[in-house]
Design a protein around this motif. Structure first.
Motif, PDB file in Angstrom:
ATOM      1  N   VAL A  48       0.816  -1.222   0.000  1.00  0.00           N
ATOM      2  CA  VAL A  48       0.000   0.000   0.000  1.00  0.00           C
ATOM      3  C   VAL A  48       0.849   1.271   0.000  1.00  0.00           C
ATOM      4  N   ALA A  49       2.174   1.133  -0.115  1.00  0.00           N
ATOM      5  CA  ALA A  49       3.052   2.300  -0.015  1.00  0.00           C
ATOM      6  C   ALA A  49       3.070   3.145  -1.273  1.00  0.00           C
ATOM      7  N   GLY A  50       2.796   2.539  -2.415  1.00  0.00           N
ATOM      8  CA  GLY A  50       2.873   3.297  -3.651  1.00  0.00           C
ATOM      9  C   GLY A  50       4.295   3.615  -4.072  1.00  0.00           C
ATOM     10  N   LEU A  51       5.257   2.865  -3.550  1.00  0.00           N
ATOM     11  CA  LEU A  51       6.658   3.005  -3.927  1.00  0.00           C
ATOM     12  C   LEU A  51       7.066   1.788  -4.751  1.00  0.00           C
ATOM     13  N   PRO A  52       8.140   1.887  -5.538  1.00  0.00           N
ATOM     14  CA  PRO A  52       8.534   0.751  -6.376  1.00  0.00           C
ATOM     15  C   PRO A  52       8.666  -0.541  -5.576  1.00  0.00           C
ATOM     16  N   SER A  53       8.030  -1.592  -6.067  1.00  0.00           N
ATOM     17  CA  SER A  53       7.991  -2.853  -5.327  1.00  0.00           C
ATOM     18  C   SER A  53       8.596  -4.017  -6.100  1.00  0.00           C
ATOM     19  N   ASP A  54       9.164  -3.731  -7.283  1.00  0.00           N
ATOM     20  CA  ASP A  54       9.750  -4.815  -8.063  1.00  0.00           C
ATOM     21  C   ASP A  54      11.067  -5.297  -7.461  1.00  0.00           C
ATOM     22  N   ARG A  55      11.765  -4.391  -6.771  1.00  0.00           N
ATOM     23  CA  ARG A  55      12.993  -4.743  -6.090  1.00  0.00           C
ATOM     24  C   ARG A  55      13.021  -3.994  -4.766  1.00  0.00           C
ATOM     25  N   PHE A  56      13.196  -4.722  -3.663  1.00  0.00           N
ATOM     26  CA  PHE A  56      13.204  -4.074  -2.359  1.00  0.00           C
ATOM     27  C   PHE A  56      14.132  -4.812  -1.407  1.00  0.00           C
ATOM     28  N   VAL A  57      14.473  -4.136  -0.319  1.00  0.00           N
ATOM     29  CA  VAL A  57      15.374  -4.675   0.699  1.00  0.00           C
ATOM     30  C   VAL A  57      14.671  -4.613   2.047  1.00  0.00           C
ATOM     31  N   MET A  88      16.744   9.286   9.243  1.00  0.00           N
ATOM     32  CA  MET A  88      16.566   9.002   7.814  1.00  0.00           C
ATOM     33  C   MET A  88      16.501  10.290   7.003  1.00  0.00           C
ATOM     34  N   ARG A  89      15.816  11.280   7.535  1.00  0.00           N
ATOM     35  CA  ARG A  89      15.752  12.583   6.860  1.00  0.00           C
ATOM     36  C   ARG A  89      17.146  13.164   6.688  1.00  0.00           C
ATOM     37  N   ASP A  90      17.946  13.111   7.749  1.00  0.00           N
ATOM     38  CA  ASP A  90      19.284  13.698   7.705  1.00  0.00           C
ATOM     39  C   ASP A  90      20.225  12.929   6.780  1.00  0.00           C
ATOM     40  N   VAL A  91      20.102  11.619   6.758  1.00  0.00           N
ATOM     41  CA  VAL A  91      21.037  10.790   5.985  1.00  0.00           C
ATOM     42  C   VAL A  91      20.579  10.631   4.533  1.00  0.00           C
ATOM     43  N   PHE A  92      19.297  10.334   4.329  1.00  0.00           N
ATOM     44  CA  PHE A  92      18.790  10.071   2.976  1.00  0.00           C
ATOM     45  C   PHE A  92      18.423  11.348   2.220  1.00  0.00           C
ATOM     46  N   GLY A  93      18.162  12.419   2.971  1.00  0.00           N
ATOM     47  CA  GLY A  93      17.750  13.663   2.340  1.00  0.00           C
ATOM     48  C   GLY A  93      16.298  13.992   2.629  1.00  0.00           C
ATOM     49  N   ALA A  94      16.022  15.277   2.772  1.00  0.00           N
ATOM     50  CA  ALA A  94      14.694  15.728   3.176  1.00  0.00           C
ATOM     51  C   ALA A  94      13.610  15.368   2.181  1.00  0.00           C
ATOM     52  N   GLU A  95      13.971  15.278   0.894  1.00  0.00           N
ATOM     53  CA  GLU A  95      12.962  15.077  -0.140  1.00  0.00           C
ATOM     54  C   GLU A  95      12.720  13.611  -0.497  1.00  0.00           C
ATOM     55  N   ARG A  96      13.478  12.692   0.099  1.00  0.00           N
ATOM     56  CA  ARG A  96      13.300  11.269  -0.230  1.00  0.00           C
ATOM     57  C   ARG A  96      11.884  10.835   0.163  1.00  0.00           C
ATOM     58  N   GLU A  97      11.186  10.161  -0.747  1.00  0.00           N
ATOM     59  CA  GLU A  97       9.827   9.690  -0.466  1.00  0.00           C
ATOM     60  C   GLU A  97       9.839   8.572   0.570  1.00  0.00           C
ATOM     61  N   ALA A  98       8.847   8.582   1.450  1.00  0.00           N
ATOM     62  CA  ALA A  98       8.745   7.546   2.478  1.00  0.00           C
ATOM     63  C   ALA A  98       7.291   7.371   2.889  1.00  0.00           C
ATOM     64  N   VAL A  99       7.006   6.200   3.452  1.00  0.00           N
ATOM     65  CA  VAL A  99       5.668   5.878   3.938  1.00  0.00           C
ATOM     66  C   VAL A  99       5.792   5.267   5.322  1.00  0.00           C
ATOM     67  N   LEU A 100       4.973   5.738   6.245  1.00  0.00           N
ATOM     68  CA  LEU A 100       4.883   5.138   7.578  1.00  0.00           C
ATOM     69  C   LEU A 100       3.562   4.386   7.665  1.00  0.00           C
ATOM     70  N   GLY A 104       2.125   8.908   3.671  1.00  0.00           N
ATOM     71  CA  GLY A 104       3.156   9.006   2.645  1.00  0.00           C
ATOM     72  C   GLY A 104       3.550  10.444   2.407  1.00  0.00           C
ATOM     73  N   GLU A 105       4.789  10.803   2.751  1.00  0.00           N
ATOM     74  CA  GLU A 105       5.283  12.168   2.613  1.00  0.00           C
ATOM     75  C   GLU A 105       6.797  12.141   2.410  1.00  0.00           C
ATOM     76  N   PRO A 106       7.382  13.200   1.902  1.00  0.00           N
ATOM     77  CA  PRO A 106       8.844  13.298   1.914  1.00  0.00           C
ATOM     78  C   PRO A 106       9.352  13.170   3.356  1.00  0.00           C
TER      79      PRO A 106
END
Length: 280
Positions: free
Chosen positions: A126-135, A177-189, A202-204
């Motif tokens: 339900v995240a709406g993020l790429p799901s073909d390859r994940f870790v 995660m914000r500090d390391v990956f960047g403020a604009e990286r997409e994420a879902v909680l 789902g927000e940056p």
């Protein structure tokens, strides 16, 4: 389902919240085996009673797994069938059971999965993020320095990242995660999946971290964090940040050079700083 085979280990997924997510096949299996190895018998008993499963329980958790595995394997070698369950979801996914499955296989005992719920896959769906390859990363280290170090190792990962996090660390982990990956990286909680207070946000990362930090309700319950992998745009920003940092580093201390390079390029400051051989 066919009759339960003797001398088998059935690895049975249980609900992550909603009791009715236990499959008919899982119920039949749990009723038919000789014994159920459960992570917490007190936690599992209400679920089993709800589905009229009266099979005896034995405890198998991270603190006793080494001691009880041999006894359970001996029971299966004697012809009994055993089911393995965790408190919620699919056993072995950030849950005990690895040693039992490994020992059973080493003893020539057939291990049969009875699939079902898994919080990581449910969140990804339900995240709406790429799901073909994940870790799947599971839980990050509890100590702040070790957690940030692990995130730095993942900063260049292009596949979607899935984490589990506890209620008392979720705000800190999102900030890291914000500090390391960047403020604009997409994420879902995804919080409390399949339960009454389920939420999927789902927000940056900058907005998500701020949202959770200021909303105590979002810090309660069980959490799955799904983060987009680093994309081409991020690669371009990082390349530009490295170029600028190399120039500035000739005249400035590493920390100052990294701060300015990050401000100019949009690349993560901490990543630039640490790549220079420094740490924070």
């Amino acid at each position: 389902m066919s009759a339960i085979q003797p001398a088998c280990l059935w690895v049975v997924a249980t609900p992550i919240g909603h009791r009715d997510d236990l499959s008919a096949r899982a119920i039949e299996t749990l009723r038919a085996v000789a014994v159920i190895a459960a992570e917490d018998t007190r936690h599992s008993r209400p679920l089993l009673q709800h589905h009229n499963v009266a099979t005896p329980l034995v405890a198998l958790h991270e603190h006793n797994e080494r001691e009880v595995v041999d006894a359970i394997v001996q029971r299966m070698q004697g012809g009994e069938s055993v089911a393995l369950i965790s408190d919620a979801g699919t056993p072995l996914i950030s849950d005990p059971g690895f040693r039992l499955v490994r020992a059973a296989r080493a003893a020539g005992i057939r291990c049969i999965p009875v699939p079902g719920a898994c919080a990581a896959i449910a969140a990804l769906s339900v995240a709406g993020l790429p799901s073909d390859r994940f870790v799947f990363e599971g839980f990050l280290p509890s100590k702040a320095a070790a957690r940030r170090s692990r995130l730095q190792e993942l900063a260049s990962e292009t596949r979607t990242l899935i984490f589990y996090e506890s209620s008392h660390r979720v705000a800190e982990s999102l900030a890291d995660m914000r500090d390391v990956f960047g403020a604009e990286r997409e994420a879902v909680l995804a919080r409390e999946l399949t339960k009454m207070f389920e939420t999927v946000l789902g927000e940056p990362l900058a907005e998500l971290a701020a949202h959770v930090a200021t909303d105590p309700d979002q810090q309660r319950g069980e959490h799955v964090i799904v983060v987009a992998g680093r994309g081409e745009e991020a690669d371009a920003k990082l390349a530009e940040g490295r170029r600028i940092f190399a120039i500035l580093r000739e005249e400035l201390p590493p920390a100052k050079a990294a701060k300015l390079a990050a401000a100019i390029s949009g690349a993560p400051r901490k990543l630039l700083y640490q790549e220079s051989g420094n740490g924070e």
